[in-house]
Design a protein around this motif. Structure first.
Motif, PDB file in Angstrom:
ATOM      1  N   ARG A 251       0.582  -1.524  -0.038  1.00 45.23           N
ATOM      2  CA  ARG A 251       0.046  -0.134  -0.067  1.00 45.23           C
ATOM      3  C   ARG A 251       0.686   1.127  -0.069  1.00 45.23           C
ATOM      4  NH1 ARG A 251      -3.686  -0.295   4.069  1.00 45.23           N
ATOM      5  NH2 ARG A 251      -4.375  -2.252   4.146  1.00 45.23           N
ATOM      6  N   HIS A 252       1.846   1.309   0.148  1.00 48.28           N
ATOM      7  CA  HIS A 252       2.939   2.583   0.974  1.00 48.28           C
ATOM      8  C   HIS A 252       3.596   2.609  -0.368  1.00 48.28           C
ATOM      9  CE1 HIS A 252       0.219   4.124   3.931  1.00 48.28           C
ATOM     10  NE2 HIS A 252       0.511   2.871   4.343  1.00 48.28           N
ATOM     11  N   ALA A 253       4.498   1.091  -0.723  1.00 53.82           N
ATOM     12  CA  ALA A 253       5.848   1.255  -1.438  1.00 53.82           C
ATOM     13  C   ALA A 253       5.503   1.271  -2.829  1.00 53.82           C
ATOM     14  CB  ALA A 253       7.077   0.104  -0.457  1.00 53.82           C
ATOM     15  N   LEU A 254       4.725   0.167  -3.055  1.00 56.15           N
ATOM     16  CA  LEU A 254       4.880   0.107  -4.915  1.00 56.15           C
ATOM     17  C   LEU A 254       3.898   0.777  -5.243  1.00 56.15           C
ATOM     18  CD1 LEU A 254       4.952  -2.731  -6.569  1.00 56.15           C
ATOM     19  CD2 LEU A 254       2.415  -3.327  -5.417  1.00 56.15           C
ATOM     20  N   PRO A 255       3.213   1.259  -4.859  1.00 55.86           N
ATOM     21  CA  PRO A 255       2.291   2.595  -5.370  1.00 55.86           C
ATOM     22  C   PRO A 255       3.590   4.117  -5.847  1.00 55.86           C
ATOM     23  CG  PRO A 255       0.641   2.214  -3.755  1.00 55.86           C
ATOM     24  CD  PRO A 255       2.126   1.092  -3.255  1.00 55.86           C
ATOM     25  N   ASN A 256       4.329   4.113  -4.985  1.00 54.98           N
ATOM     26  CA  ASN A 256       5.169   4.766  -5.343  1.00 54.98           C
ATOM     27  C   ASN A 256       5.943   4.445  -6.018  1.00 54.98           C
ATOM     28  OD1 ASN A 256       4.688   7.443  -3.634  1.00 54.98           O
ATOM     29  ND2 ASN A 256       4.562   5.740  -1.490  1.00 54.98           N
ATOM     30  N   ALA A 257       6.696   3.072  -6.471  1.00 54.95           N
ATOM     31  CA  ALA A 257       7.489   2.285  -7.066  1.00 54.95           C
ATOM     32  C   ALA A 257       6.814   2.438  -8.597  1.00 54.95           C
ATOM     33  CB  ALA A 257       8.050   1.386  -6.483  1.00 54.95           C
ATOM     34  N   MET A 258       5.480   2.488  -8.692  1.00 51.87           N
ATOM     35  CA  MET A 258       4.304   2.807 -10.252  1.00 51.87           C
ATOM     36  C   MET A 258       5.967   3.820 -11.402  1.00 51.87           C
ATOM     37  SD  MET A 258       4.063   0.090 -10.035  1.00 51.87           S
ATOM     38  CE  MET A 258       2.795  -0.144 -11.799  1.00 51.87           C
ATOM     39  N   LEU A 259       6.259   5.613 -10.451  1.00 48.89           N
ATOM     40  CA  LEU A 259       6.808   5.302 -11.919  1.00 48.89           C
ATOM     41  C   LEU A 259       6.939   5.477 -11.885  1.00 48.89           C
ATOM     42  CD1 LEU A 259       4.801   8.436 -11.845  1.00 48.89           C
ATOM     43  CD2 LEU A 259       6.579   9.513 -10.856  1.00 48.89           C
ATOM     44  N   PRO A 260       8.975   4.737 -12.431  1.00 44.65           N
ATOM     45  CA  PRO A 260       9.168   4.162 -13.463  1.00 44.65           C
ATOM     46  C   PRO A 260       8.363   3.333 -14.590  1.00 44.65           C
ATOM     47  CG  PRO A 260      10.223   4.376 -10.589  1.00 44.65           C
ATOM     48  CD  PRO A 260       8.953   4.942 -11.122  1.00 44.65           C
ATOM     49  N   THR A 261       8.057   2.243 -13.040  1.00 44.26           N
ATOM     50  CA  THR A 261       7.923   1.470 -13.777  1.00 44.26           C
ATOM     51  C   THR A 261       7.180   1.452 -15.095  1.00 44.26           C
ATOM     52  OG1 THR A 261       8.116   0.121 -11.496  1.00 44.26           O
ATOM     53  CG2 THR A 261       6.774  -1.045 -13.810  1.00 44.26           C
ATOM     54  N   THR A 262       6.056   2.497 -14.996  1.00 43.17           N
ATOM     55  CA  THR A 262       5.297   2.816 -15.898  1.00 43.17           C
ATOM     56  C   THR A 262       6.498   3.439 -16.701  1.00 43.17           C
ATOM     57  OG1 THR A 262       3.784   3.730 -14.381  1.00 43.17           O
ATOM     58  CG2 THR A 262       3.608   4.280 -16.527  1.00 43.17           C
ATOM     59  N   THR A 263       6.874   4.172 -16.525  1.00 40.38           N
ATOM     60  CA  THR A 263       7.613   4.632 -18.183  1.00 40.38           C
ATOM     61  C   THR A 263       8.587   3.747 -19.401  1.00 40.38           C
ATOM     62  OG1 THR A 263       8.852   6.381 -16.751  1.00 40.38           O
ATOM     63  CG2 THR A 263       9.530   6.273 -18.614  1.00 40.38           C
ATOM     64  N   VAL A 264       9.140   2.450 -18.088  1.00 42.77           N
ATOM     65  CA  VAL A 264       9.600   1.325 -18.928  1.00 42.77           C
ATOM     66  C   VAL A 264       8.477   0.598 -19.317  1.00 42.77           C
ATOM     67  CG1 VAL A 264      10.538  -1.209 -18.751  1.00 42.77           C
ATOM     68  CG2 VAL A 264      11.639   0.954 -17.135  1.00 42.77           C
ATOM     69  N   ILE A 265       7.360   0.505 -18.707  1.00 43.81           N
ATOM     70  CA  ILE A 265       5.966  -0.343 -19.850  1.00 43.81           C
ATOM     71  C   ILE A 265       6.309   0.529 -20.979  1.00 43.81           C
ATOM     72  CG2 ILE A 265       3.735  -1.141 -18.960  1.00 43.81           C
ATOM     73  CD1 ILE A 265       4.667  -1.327 -16.741  1.00 43.81           C
ATOM     74  N   LEU A 324      -0.150  10.964 -18.642  1.00 46.36           N
ATOM     75  CA  LEU A 324      -0.618  11.226 -18.133  1.00 46.36           C
ATOM     76  C   LEU A 324      -1.307  10.121 -17.217  1.00 46.36           C
ATOM     77  CD1 LEU A 324      -3.691  12.024 -20.980  1.00 46.36           C
ATOM     78  CD2 LEU A 324      -2.726  13.552 -19.770  1.00 46.36           C
ATOM     79  N   LEU A 325      -1.312   8.713 -17.660  1.00 45.95           N
ATOM     80  CA  LEU A 325      -1.061   7.941 -16.020  1.00 45.95           C
ATOM     81  C   LEU A 325       0.008   8.777 -14.958  1.00 45.95           C
ATOM     82  CD1 LEU A 325      -2.903   5.390 -15.764  1.00 45.95           C
ATOM     83  CD2 LEU A 325       0.113   3.516 -16.607  1.00 45.95           C
ATOM     84  N   TYR A 326       1.171   9.393 -15.484  1.00 53.67           N
ATOM     85  CA  TYR A 326       1.861   9.650 -14.346  1.00 53.67           C
ATOM     86  C   TYR A 326       0.809  11.118 -12.689  1.00 53.67           C
ATOM     87  CZ  TYR A 326       6.148   8.960 -16.844  1.00 53.67           C
ATOM     88  OH  TYR A 326       6.584   8.230 -17.321  1.00 53.67           O
ATOM     89  N   THR A 327       0.007  11.635 -13.535  1.00 54.08           N
ATOM     90  CA  THR A 327      -0.984  12.375 -12.874  1.00 54.08           C
ATOM     91  C   THR A 327      -1.448  11.678 -11.704  1.00 54.08           C
ATOM     92  OG1 THR A 327      -2.120  12.414 -14.278  1.00 54.08           O
ATOM     93  CG2 THR A 327      -0.918  14.321 -14.710  1.00 54.08           C
ATOM     94  N   LYS A 328      -2.292  10.408 -12.534  1.00 57.08           N
ATOM     95  CA  LYS A 328      -2.732   9.429 -11.388  1.00 57.08           C
ATOM     96  C   LYS A 328      -1.654   8.502 -10.939  1.00 57.08           C
ATOM     97  CE  LYS A 328      -7.002   9.189 -13.098  1.00 57.08           C
ATOM     98  NZ  LYS A 328      -7.281  10.780 -13.498  1.00 57.08           N
ATOM     99  N   LEU A 329      -0.420   8.334 -11.122  1.00 54.40           N
ATOM    100  CA  LEU A 329       0.484   7.764 -10.006  1.00 54.40           C
ATOM    101  C   LEU A 329       0.631   8.949  -9.243  1.00 54.40           C
ATOM    102  CD1 LEU A 329       2.501   5.639 -11.819  1.00 54.40           C
ATOM    103  CD2 LEU A 329       0.073   4.837 -10.691  1.00 54.40           C
ATOM    104  N   ASP A 330       1.038   9.900  -9.133  1.00 53.21           N
ATOM    105  CA  ASP A 330       1.939  10.780  -8.131  1.00 53.21           C
ATOM    106  C   ASP A 330       1.039  11.985  -8.826  1.00 53.21           C
ATOM    107  OD1 ASP A 330       3.859  12.479  -6.616  1.00 53.21           O
ATOM    108  OD2 ASP A 330       5.037  11.885  -7.585  1.00 53.21           O
TER     109      ASP A 330
END
Lengths: 336, 283
Positions: A251-265, A324-330
């Motif tokens: 709940r805390h670490a993973l959502p914050n880790a998703m930003l760089p992951t999204t870039t790679v995806i 656009l997904l970035y704004t949802k994630l962060d």
């Protein structure tokens, strides 16, 4: 504010698409051979050839031809394939879903396995899962896809005989009624379980081949982003207030880790859009890649142009989608 | 990732050893193999690996091992040429763009966008259709796709560096602009370019081999690993060695480059001004 940003990004796509179409059109003109002859057939008389040339507008200067093409394009007309005499837009509607289905399966594998393995590796840092994954990720990124495809065919179709070697369906299977063009979905909607399973089994090897590199990259970036997130203050706070380790990670670490992951995806999707020709070739997939391959060798300029524009547009939209997904994630990220 | 970074860590050494070995093969293949990589001996076709033919023979009886050895030259030459062109073009355009700014910057970056967005294989296929099939055409096509990455990298570096104090002070003491770029800006920009190139080398090798696999690169009898895998495809079920050994060689070389690239980029990250996030920004 967001709406204006999207509008501006969409507006900025126009010059890129124009540039790509000009480049593609110009390159098409350089191709050896005579498209009028390709369209008219080998037995055409010189008069017939001239008639075809005139009908296709091929007697006009190139800038005029380009202008005519863009004019028709704006009306949704991508022209007619010179070799099959079918509308390019119509043919793309047939071939695109095949590639889309393959991309979809690949991305599901990439995202699900990549993130799961990345999180597992990070939470057991230095343990055997972590080490095994790091080893695997080196192999995954370095593996030539065409070679991996052959190895998988050799092992699963040749030796073990558990999966089909190529194609989208077995010969004896009737394709499901067309709804989306994605066989697995169409079969599911039509309630044809056997067909769905057959289509699914055909997807496994090509999707696995295409996803190995992605799983490695997504897994690695998720791992390092998780490790980074686990060092942050909010994780300490979450632990201090007595949350379980699992809750802290998910709940805390993973959502914050998703930003760089999204870039790679996002980069993976963009890369795959242009990279399926090879795999479609090896697995006789019959999608956009196959269509492009044939189009080039038959000097089918409308086909080449159509594919170039479709895949470029898809690429641009994927990039916009990621931003656009970035704004949802962060929520701190705002675009003006 | 690693906070404490040693100068010579094991993965860097392993990477250098692998690439060094292949480089030695490329420079003097005769040291590694005494057999002719084009010597047809039809009576020996498709024989399994043995003491005489370590990797077996292919469909026309040529020793696979010697073709693998000679193939190193093809692949390494491709990497050098592609990255050479991409860096030369990319660094020039990126420097002009970053340094001049304004509408020139806008125009050049839009051109880079067009090349980044253009479907790579279509460009490669078209280059081969226009210029004829061959290794040089393929190198050219791949380089064409690669320069925008360097242009963007250099541009973002220059934007970051030109505002730094030592550049300001050089300007304050009256150095001319060309001198500032040559002496102060470029040297600071080149480190990330070298790291990027080492990360890209394996990827270039894979791309070029993929194109050759499709029949768009080196033409027979030039030994090329991607092409060799394609030729071995039809014997795969019974004579696995024809496709497998060139495939593994490519795989190992790419891993070698990746080990070097990641060690170097790990070292960069521990003490550098521009983060990777900034570099990929706006992609």
């Amino acid at each position: 504010m967001m709406g204006r940003y999207v509008a501006r990004r969409l507006f900025l796509m126009i010059p890129v698409l124009l540039g790509v179409s000009i480049l593609a059109f110009y390159v098409s003109q350089l191709l050896p051979g005579d498209p009028a002859r390709a369209a008219a057939g080998r037995l055409a008389t010189p008069e017939q050839l001239e008639a075809v040339r005139e009908r296709l507008g091929l007697d006009q200067p190139i800038p005029v031809q380009y202008g005519l093409y863009i004019g028709r394009l704006l009306q949704g007309d991508l022209g007619t394939s010179l070799s099959s005499k079918q509308e390019v837009a119509q043919e793309l509607r047939i071939f695109f879903p095949a590639t889309l289905e393959l991309l979809f399966a690949t991305m599901v594998l990439t995202v699900v396995l990549g993130i799961t393995i990345g999180v597992r590796a990070a939470t057991s840092r230095g343990g055997w899962v972590d080490r095994a994954f790091l080893g695997f990720s080196y192999l995954g990124v370095g593996m030539p896809v065409f070679f991996l495809a052959l190895l998988l065919q050799l092992v699963f179709a040749g030796w073990l005989r558990v999966l089909p070697i190529a194609g989208r369906l077995s010969l004896e299977t009737v394709p499901p009624p067309v709804l989306t063009g994605l066989y697995t979905f169409d079969a599911l909607f039509a309630g044809q379980w056997a067909t769905m399973m057959d289509a699914g089994r055909h997807l496994v090897l090509p999707a696995l081949t295409l996803s190995i590199a992605g799983i490695s990259e997504v897994g690695r970036i998720t791992r390092s982003a998780m490790l980074n997130a686990l060092e942050q203050d909010y994780v300490r706070t979450a632990r201090a207030k007595g949350l379980s380790e699992r809750a802290v990670w998910l709940r805390h670490a993973l959502p914050n880790a998703m930003l760089p992951t999204t870039t790679v995806i996002g980069l993976q999707v963009a890369f795959l859009l242009g990279g399926t020709v090879l795999i479609e070739n090896i697995f006789s997939w019959g999608g956009l890649g196959t269509y492009a391959w044939k189009g080039i060798f038959r000097l089918d300029i409308p086909v080449i142009m159509g594919i170039t524009l479709v895949s470029t547009t898809a690429y641009l939209f994927v990039n916009l989608g990621v931003d656009l997904l970035y704004t949802k994630l962060d929520p701190r990220i705002r675009y003006e | 990732m690693n906070k404490t970074f040693q100068l010579w860590n094991p993965s860097l050494l392993l990477g250098l050893a692998i690439v060094g070995l292949f480089a030695a093969m490329a420079i003097s293949p005769g040291l590694f193999s005494s057999q002719d990589p084009a010597g047809l001996r039809l009576e020996h076709r498709l024989s399994a690996p043995s003491a005489a033919n370590w990797f077996g023979t292919d469909g026309v009886g040529v020793d696979v091992y010697s073709r693998v050895v000679y193939g190193a030259r093809t692949t390494l030459a491709t990497i050098v040429v592609v990255l050479g062109i991409a860096i030369l073009v990319g660094v020039s355009i990126g420097s002009v763009s970053g340094y001049l700014g304004g509408w020139i910057d806008g125009l050049l970056m839009r051109v880079a966008d067009v090349f980044l967005a253009f479907p790579p294989l279509i460009l490669a296929l078209a280059t081969n259709a226009v210029l004829g099939r061959g290794l040089q055409q393929t190198m050219f096509a791949v380089a064409f796709l690669w320069w925008p990455a360097y242009a963007r990298l250099v541009r973002s570096q220059i934007l970051a560096v030109r505002k730094l104090e030592f550049v300001e002070s050089a300007r304050a003491i009256g150095a001319n602009e060309l001198r500032i770029v040559g002496r102060h800006v470029l040297p600071n920009v080149l480190d990330p370019v070298i790291v990027r190139a080492s990360l890209d080398a394996g990827f270039v090798a894979l791309t070029a081999a993929s194109l050759s696999f499709l029949g768009l690169g080196a033409q027979p009898p030039t030994p090329e690993w991607g092409r060799m895998v394609a030729e071995g495809q039809k014997f795969l079920l019974d004579q696995w060695w024809v496709a497998t050994f060139p495939g593994i060689s490519l795989f190992v070389l790419v891993i070698g480059f990746n080990l070097i690239g990641e060690s170097l980029s790990g070292r960069m990250q521990s003490g550098l001004h521009v983060s990777r996030a900034e570099e990929t920004e706006g992609r």
